[in-house]
Enzyme design. Structure first.
Site, PDB file in Angstrom:
ATOM      1  N   ASP A  12       0.840  -1.295  -0.032  1.00 48.76           N
ATOM      2  CA  ASP A  12      -0.020   0.012  -0.058  1.00 48.76           C
ATOM      3  C   ASP A  12       0.863   1.183   0.163  1.00 48.76           C
ATOM      4  O   ASP A  12       2.021   1.134   0.389  1.00 48.76           O
ATOM      5  CB  ASP A  12      -0.956   0.040   1.274  1.00 48.76           C
ATOM      6  CG  ASP A  12      -1.809   1.165   1.056  1.00 48.76           C
ATOM      7  OD1 ASP A  12      -2.686   1.187   0.214  1.00 48.76           O
ATOM      8  OD2 ASP A  12      -1.794   1.989   1.844  1.00 48.76           O
ATOM      9  N   SER A  13       0.361   2.334  -0.344  1.00 47.66           N
ATOM     10  CA  SER A  13       0.975   3.797  -0.350  1.00 47.66           C
ATOM     11  C   SER A  13       1.413   4.242   1.050  1.00 47.66           C
ATOM     12  O   SER A  13       2.288   4.813   1.358  1.00 47.66           O
ATOM     13  CB  SER A  13       0.103   4.771  -0.983  1.00 47.66           C
ATOM     14  OG  SER A  13      -1.028   4.790  -0.386  1.00 47.66           O
ATOM     15  N   CYS A  75      -3.499  -0.577  -2.184  1.00 49.49           N
ATOM     16  CA  CYS A  75      -3.946   0.916  -2.779  1.00 49.49           C
ATOM     17  C   CYS A  75      -4.461   0.740  -3.914  1.00 49.49           C
ATOM     18  O   CYS A  75      -4.135   0.254  -4.940  1.00 49.49           O
ATOM     19  CB  CYS A  75      -2.501   1.402  -2.844  1.00 49.49           C
ATOM     20  SG  CYS A  75      -2.748   3.146  -3.380  1.00 49.49           S
ATOM     21  N   THR A  77      -5.270   3.674  -5.769  1.00 50.23           N
ATOM     22  CA  THR A  77      -4.664   4.215  -6.693  1.00 50.23           C
ATOM     23  C   THR A  77      -3.689   3.369  -7.588  1.00 50.23           C
ATOM     24  O   THR A  77      -3.622   3.415  -8.658  1.00 50.23           O
ATOM     25  CB  THR A  77      -4.149   5.541  -5.987  1.00 50.23           C
ATOM     26  OG1 THR A  77      -5.024   6.068  -5.187  1.00 50.23           O
ATOM     27  CG2 THR A  77      -3.312   6.393  -7.138  1.00 50.23           C
ATOM     28  N   GLU A 154      -6.216   9.834   8.516  1.00 45.83           N
ATOM     29  CA  GLU A 154      -4.628   9.442   9.154  1.00 45.83           C
ATOM     30  C   GLU A 154      -4.535  10.330  10.297  1.00 45.83           C
ATOM     31  O   GLU A 154      -3.765  10.258  11.033  1.00 45.83           O
ATOM     32  CB  GLU A 154      -3.669  10.232   7.917  1.00 45.83           C
ATOM     33  CG  GLU A 154      -3.750   9.204   6.693  1.00 45.83           C
ATOM     34  CD  GLU A 154      -2.469   8.323   6.400  1.00 45.83           C
ATOM     35  OE1 GLU A 154      -1.481   8.874   7.092  1.00 45.83           O
ATOM     36  OE2 GLU A 154      -2.361   7.284   5.974  1.00 45.83           O
ATOM     37  N   CYS A 187     -11.118   3.544  -2.078  1.00 47.39           N
ATOM     38  CA  CYS A 187      -9.779   3.771  -1.505  1.00 47.39           C
ATOM     39  C   CYS A 187      -9.593   3.148   0.049  1.00 47.39           C
ATOM     40  O   CYS A 187     -10.658   2.987   0.577  1.00 47.39           O
ATOM     41  CB  CYS A 187      -9.580   5.175  -1.182  1.00 47.39           C
ATOM     42  SG  CYS A 187      -8.403   5.816  -0.112  1.00 47.39           S
ATOM     43  N   HIS A 189      -8.596   3.773   2.800  1.00 47.90           N
ATOM     44  CA  HIS A 189      -9.150   4.450   3.858  1.00 47.90           C
ATOM     45  C   HIS A 189     -10.360   4.475   3.996  1.00 47.90           C
ATOM     46  O   HIS A 189     -10.921   4.923   5.367  1.00 47.90           O
ATOM     47  CB  HIS A 189      -8.279   5.972   3.967  1.00 47.90           C
ATOM     48  CG  HIS A 189      -6.884   5.999   4.133  1.00 47.90           C
ATOM     49  ND1 HIS A 189      -5.932   5.701   3.128  1.00 47.90           N
ATOM     50  CD2 HIS A 189      -6.089   6.530   4.920  1.00 47.90           C
ATOM     51  CE1 HIS A 189      -4.573   5.939   3.503  1.00 47.90           C
ATOM     52  NE2 HIS A 189      -4.643   6.135   4.756  1.00 47.90           N
TER      53      HIS A 189
END
Lengths: 288, 288
Positions: A12-13, A75, A77, A154, A187, A189
């Site tokens: 993941d990023s 991720c 993206t 975050e 996403c 998150h």
């Protein structure tokens, strides 16, 4: 019965991919997981396809040192921007979040409107829309980038925080007016904001959690290729990040439900030194 | 009278440093500027001192190719975390935002409370507090990280947007109750939120814009070292970014007040290829 003890590699990023790890460990508790979070270059969401593909290729090469049974691109993206280009480049099976998420959305929509919530880069790629329309070209799809959701999560804000609720209402008002049948949390998150999103959209909307859909696809792949572990002990989880091990460890609790202790920092510049002696994956294979 | 035609090099983690460029060009219109924005690795705010210092060192080496008269570190996070370590490593004068910002705050406070608003990493470094207390150890200093301000500005929200006003009120309530004499906008993005911050804090609070303070320090340095340009034409502005030239060009209007057309993408991995043939700075010097 198969007994493949090699680990599953998850990339993941940053932190968000831990929602995929959580889903995987619920579903496949005997599997060991190697996680890499690119916390030195997070977020990928506002970046170009070229940069995200370059980062992803570097990280695949790093993860191959662990001789994984598959690589999961947690991720969204990177799944949207890099996986289509990289999937044929590597000998190991690769699973992104877009295909499983799109399949789950297409199945749940029953022909009704699907709304994709994701980062700017994922939306710009149109990968979710294209994937859903490969399943059924007549499903209408709308897309909405929600750039503040990642920094809000975050930051560790509570679901009932007024700013969280205002951001949800602002991003989703135009989507809600279209009365979607399905909303994709596109996403890793976004499942952390599932509560306020569900409350704002109302009970009749089906929310697709791509972390859950992805873990189901991993189970299917390992089953079909006879690559499941039959270990009855809990698999190991080893985490590597490119920056800030402490921040990762402290925030991980929120994503994973428990604290991570095994976090090692390795930056992409150091990947090259691992590659130089050209070791076979076998020799570098870690005991997990 | 001096006539030094070398450019000023300005470095930022992304777009925010353009507020420093704007202040420099107002104050010193005849100076040419080379700008580097590390848009592939932005933001620096949540990252470690080690990573930020490594990134900054790489970028200094790149900027030296342009034979600059000085390097301005427009990113507050890099100024706080990397400049103290790097300032002696390079032969060129280096100006960060922390010293000029702290000097302006100390001067304006008249012994009253100074509140620093900045990124998590800048706050954790304590560099602003330490710098203010070097001027006057009796000035009380409080610090507040505002992690959403950067993504809010990068998203291009209007000052009167309700979410902007709620974020300002939420981050600054505890600061306002302390009735500070001076509030430092200790991140190059924050001057873009000057309106709602000033309105929330009230007229009696002095806001220190570190971009303005930094440009003043640059003018002083160039004057003292007889390095000013006496060109009556407008200096050139050349921009390099590590990712997403289009996004940079479109957002730059907001920061700079006009559109940038000369943007070149070069990623840190490519810096090394520039270094390999070991060209003298003179030969690579661009005509600006």
């Amino acid at each position: 019965m198969s007994n493949d003890q090699r680990p599953i590699a998850v990339f993941d990023s940053g932190l968000g991919g831990l929602t995929v790890v959580r889903a995987l460990r619920r579903r496949l508790p005997g599997e060991s997981v190697i996680y890499f979070g690119d916390t030195a270059r997070v977020p990928y969401g506002p970046k170009s396809a070229e940069a995200v593909t370059r980062f992803t290729r570097e990280i695949f090469q790093f993860l191959l040192h662990f001789d994984p049974k598959c690589i999961v691109v947690a991720c969204n993206t990177a799944s949207a921007l890099a996986v289509p280009e990289l999937v044929g480049e590597f000998a190991v099976p690769v699973i992104g979040t877009v295909e499983p998420g799109a399949a789950a959305a297409a199945k749940a929509s029953e022909g009704g409107l699907v709304a994709i919530l994701a980062t700017e880069a994922t939306i710009a790629s149109n990968q979710y829309r294209n994937a859903i329309n490969r399943y059924n070209p007549r499903i209408p799809v709308v897309q909405k980038a929600c750039p503040l959701f990642v920094p809000i999560v975050e930051e560790g804000r509570e679901e009932r925080n007024p700013l969280v609720r205002m951001a949800v209402a602002e991003y989703l008002e135009a989507v809600r007016r279209l009365r979607p049948a399905v909303v994709v949390l596109g996403c890793t998150h976004y499942p952390m904001l599932r509560g306020p999103i569900a409350e704002y959209l109302g009970e009749s909307v089906v929310l697709v959690d791509t972390a859950e859909a992805t873990s189901e696809a991993v189970e299917q792949l390992l089953h079909d290729s006879s690559s499941l572990s039959n270990d009855s002990n809990r698999g190991r989880l080893l985490c590597y990040v490119s920056d800030n091990t402490q921040r990762f460890a402290s925030l991980s609790t929120r994503f994973l439900g428990h604290t991570i202790t095994d976090v090692v920092r390795i930056c992409p510049e150091e990947f090259a030194t691992l590659h130089q002696p050209a070791p076979t994956p076998r020799r570098l294979r870690v005991s997990v």
